[in-house]
Design a protein around this motif. Structure first.
Motif, PDB file in Angstrom:
ATOM      1  N   PRO A   1      -5.036   5.560  77.668  1.00 57.10           N
ATOM      2  CA  PRO A   1      -5.638   6.893  77.594  1.00 57.10           C
ATOM      3  C   PRO A   1      -4.585   7.968  77.350  1.00 57.10           C
ATOM      4  CG  PRO A   1      -5.579   6.143  79.861  1.00 57.10           C
ATOM      5  CD  PRO A   1      -5.039   5.018  79.021  1.00 57.10           C
ATOM      6  N   ILE A   2      -5.002   9.022  76.688  1.00 57.71           N
ATOM      7  CA  ILE A   2      -4.124  10.149  76.380  1.00 57.71           C
ATOM      8  C   ILE A   2      -3.820  10.958  77.636  1.00 57.71           C
ATOM      9  CG2 ILE A   2      -4.138  12.421  75.234  1.00 57.71           C
ATOM     10  CD1 ILE A   2      -3.472  10.081  73.417  1.00 57.71           C
ATOM     11  N   VAL A   3      -2.562  11.332  77.760  1.00 55.16           N
ATOM     12  CA  VAL A   3      -2.092  12.228  78.819  1.00 55.16           C
ATOM     13  C   VAL A   3      -1.175  13.242  78.141  1.00 55.16           C
ATOM     14  CG1 VAL A   3      -0.761  12.392  80.954  1.00 55.16           C
ATOM     15  CG2 VAL A   3      -2.197  10.384  80.542  1.00 55.16           C
ATOM     16  N   ALA A   4      -1.291  14.481  78.521  1.00 56.38           N
ATOM     17  CA  ALA A   4      -0.472  15.543  77.908  1.00 56.38           C
ATOM     18  C   ALA A   4       1.006  15.180  77.946  1.00 56.38           C
ATOM     19  CB  ALA A   4      -0.695  16.865  78.631  1.00 56.38           C
ATOM     20  N   GLY A   5       1.681  15.435  76.831  1.00 63.32           N
ATOM     21  CA  GLY A   5       3.118  15.284  76.758  1.00 63.32           C
ATOM     22  C   GLY A   5       3.635  13.896  76.416  1.00 63.32           C
ATOM     23  N   ALA A  62      -4.761  16.087  70.906  1.00 69.57           N
ATOM     24  CA  ALA A  62      -5.620  15.013  71.399  1.00 69.57           C
ATOM     25  C   ALA A  62      -6.414  15.524  72.593  1.00 69.57           C
ATOM     26  CB  ALA A  62      -4.765  13.827  71.813  1.00 69.57           C
ATOM     27  N   HIS A  63      -7.436  14.799  72.971  1.00 68.84           N
ATOM     28  CA  HIS A  63      -8.239  15.152  74.138  1.00 68.84           C
ATOM     29  C   HIS A  63      -8.011  14.114  75.232  1.00 68.84           C
ATOM     30  CE1 HIS A  63     -10.470  18.259  71.974  1.00 68.84           C
ATOM     31  NE2 HIS A  63     -10.404  17.431  70.956  1.00 68.84           N
ATOM     32  N   PRO A  64      -7.690  14.540  76.454  1.00 72.48           N
ATOM     33  CA  PRO A  64      -7.500  13.583  77.546  1.00 72.48           C
ATOM     34  C   PRO A  64      -8.712  12.659  77.659  1.00 72.48           C
ATOM     35  CG  PRO A  64      -6.867  15.766  78.255  1.00 72.48           C
ATOM     36  CD  PRO A  64      -7.520  15.919  76.899  1.00 72.48           C
ATOM     37  N   GLY A  65      -8.432  11.384  77.884  1.00 71.65           N
ATOM     38  CA  GLY A  65      -9.495  10.392  77.998  1.00 71.65           C
ATOM     39  C   GLY A  65      -9.705   9.593  76.727  1.00 71.65           C
ATOM     40  N   GLU A  66      -9.319  10.156  75.573  1.00 68.92           N
ATOM     41  CA  GLU A  66      -9.410   9.381  74.337  1.00 68.92           C
ATOM     42  C   GLU A  66      -8.333   8.296  74.374  1.00 68.92           C
ATOM     43  OE1 GLU A  66     -10.824  12.444  70.887  1.00 68.92           O
ATOM     44  OE2 GLU A  66      -8.731  12.574  71.474  1.00 68.92           O
ATOM     45  N   SER A  67      -8.565   7.195  73.666  1.00 68.58           N
ATOM     46  CA  SER A  67      -7.515   6.181  73.585  1.00 68.58           C
ATOM     47  C   SER A  67      -6.471   6.640  72.579  1.00 68.58           C
ATOM     48  CB  SER A  67      -8.085   4.828  73.177  1.00 68.58           C
ATOM     49  OG  SER A  67      -8.406   4.802  71.800  1.00 68.58           O
ATOM     50  N   ARG A  70     -15.838  17.805  75.038  1.00 68.07           N
ATOM     51  CA  ARG A  70     -14.566  17.135  75.315  1.00 68.07           C
ATOM     52  C   ARG A  70     -13.716  18.045  76.195  1.00 68.07           C
ATOM     53  NH1 ARG A  70     -15.469  16.086  69.827  1.00 68.07           N
ATOM     54  NH2 ARG A  70     -15.460  13.887  69.296  1.00 68.07           N
ATOM     55  N   PRO A  71     -12.769  17.455  76.929  1.00 66.57           N
ATOM     56  CA  PRO A  71     -11.830  18.293  77.679  1.00 66.57           C
ATOM     57  C   PRO A  71     -10.976  19.107  76.707  1.00 66.57           C
ATOM     58  CG  PRO A  71     -11.668  15.974  78.336  1.00 66.57           C
ATOM     59  CD  PRO A  71     -12.561  16.030  77.150  1.00 66.57           C
ATOM     60  N   ALA A  72     -10.330  20.120  77.213  1.00 70.51           N
ATOM     61  CA  ALA A  72      -9.441  20.937  76.380  1.00 70.51           C
ATOM     62  C   ALA A  72      -8.362  20.052  75.767  1.00 70.51           C
ATOM     63  CB  ALA A  72      -8.801  22.024  77.226  1.00 70.51           C
ATOM     64  N   PRO A  73      -7.999  20.312  74.505  1.00 71.92           N
ATOM     65  CA  PRO A  73      -6.992  19.472  73.859  1.00 71.92           C
ATOM     66  C   PRO A  73      -5.606  19.653  74.471  1.00 71.92           C
ATOM     67  CG  PRO A  73      -7.600  21.292  72.425  1.00 71.92           C
ATOM     68  CD  PRO A  73      -8.504  21.353  73.613  1.00 71.92           C
ATOM     69  N   VAL A  74      -4.821  18.590  74.362  1.00 72.76           N
ATOM     70  CA  VAL A  74      -3.426  18.595  74.805  1.00 72.76           C
ATOM     71  C   VAL A  74      -2.579  18.143  73.621  1.00 72.76           C
ATOM     72  CG1 VAL A  74      -4.006  18.132  77.219  1.00 72.76           C
ATOM     73  CG2 VAL A  74      -3.573  16.211  75.663  1.00 72.76           C
ATOM     74  N   THR A  75      -1.288  18.253  73.758  1.00 73.27           N
ATOM     75  CA  THR A  75      -0.389  17.838  72.687  1.00 73.27           C
ATOM     76  C   THR A  75       0.401  16.607  73.120  1.00 73.27           C
ATOM     77  OG1 THR A  75      -0.151  20.121  71.940  1.00 73.27           O
ATOM     78  CG2 THR A  75       1.512  18.559  71.186  1.00 73.27           C
ATOM     79  N   ILE A  76       0.480  15.628  72.223  1.00 74.16           N
ATOM     80  CA  ILE A  76       1.379  14.497  72.371  1.00 74.16           C
ATOM     81  C   ILE A  76       2.309  14.540  71.166  1.00 74.16           C
ATOM     82  CG2 ILE A  76      -0.333  13.129  73.616  1.00 74.16           C
ATOM     83  CD1 ILE A  76      -0.656  11.433  71.039  1.00 74.16           C
ATOM     84  N   THR A  77       3.383  13.791  71.189  1.00 80.30           N
ATOM     85  CA  THR A  77       4.246  13.728  70.011  1.00 80.30           C
ATOM     86  C   THR A  77       4.248  12.299  69.485  1.00 80.30           C
ATOM     87  OG1 THR A  77       6.235  13.366  71.329  1.00 80.30           O
ATOM     88  CG2 THR A  77       5.746  15.632  70.701  1.00 80.30           C
TER      89      THR A  77
END
Length: 90
Positions: free
Chosen positions: A80-84, A25-30, A10-17
């Motif tokens: 899709p998930i995007v950082a932030g 979360a990982h970018p590309g996941e729903s 998976r791509p490196a994880p990012v944070t969402i709130t």
């Protein structure tokens, strides 16, 4: 306990709130998959408060996973998930 399948690249994880709480979360996941993996099954209230909304079909047909992302109404299963990203109930 993680609900994600182990040993998958998976791509490196990012944070969402989610309602102000950080979630990895990982970018590309729903968004729906991320919320369920993080233990957030209740996506909001429907007309009947005893029957909360959540992801149901996971393919954009049922409209049960509506959430606000950065103030915009979206279907969580198609987003899709995007950082932030900032996620709140619809």
């Amino acid at each position: 306990m993680s609900l994600r399948i182990a040993n998958v690249a998976r791509p490196a994880p990012v944070t969402i709130t989610v309602e102000g709480v950080p979630v990895m979360a990982h970018p590309g996941e729903s968004l729906a998959a991320v919320l369920i993996a993080a233990g957030h099954w209740r996506f909001g209230e429907g007309e009947d408060s005893t029957r909360p909304r959540t992801a149901f079909c996971m393919m954009g047909v049922c409209q049960q996973c509506l959430l606000r992302v950065d103030g915009r109404l979206v279907q969580a299963c198609l987003t899709p998930i995007v950082a932030g990203q900032a996620v709140t109930p619809a």
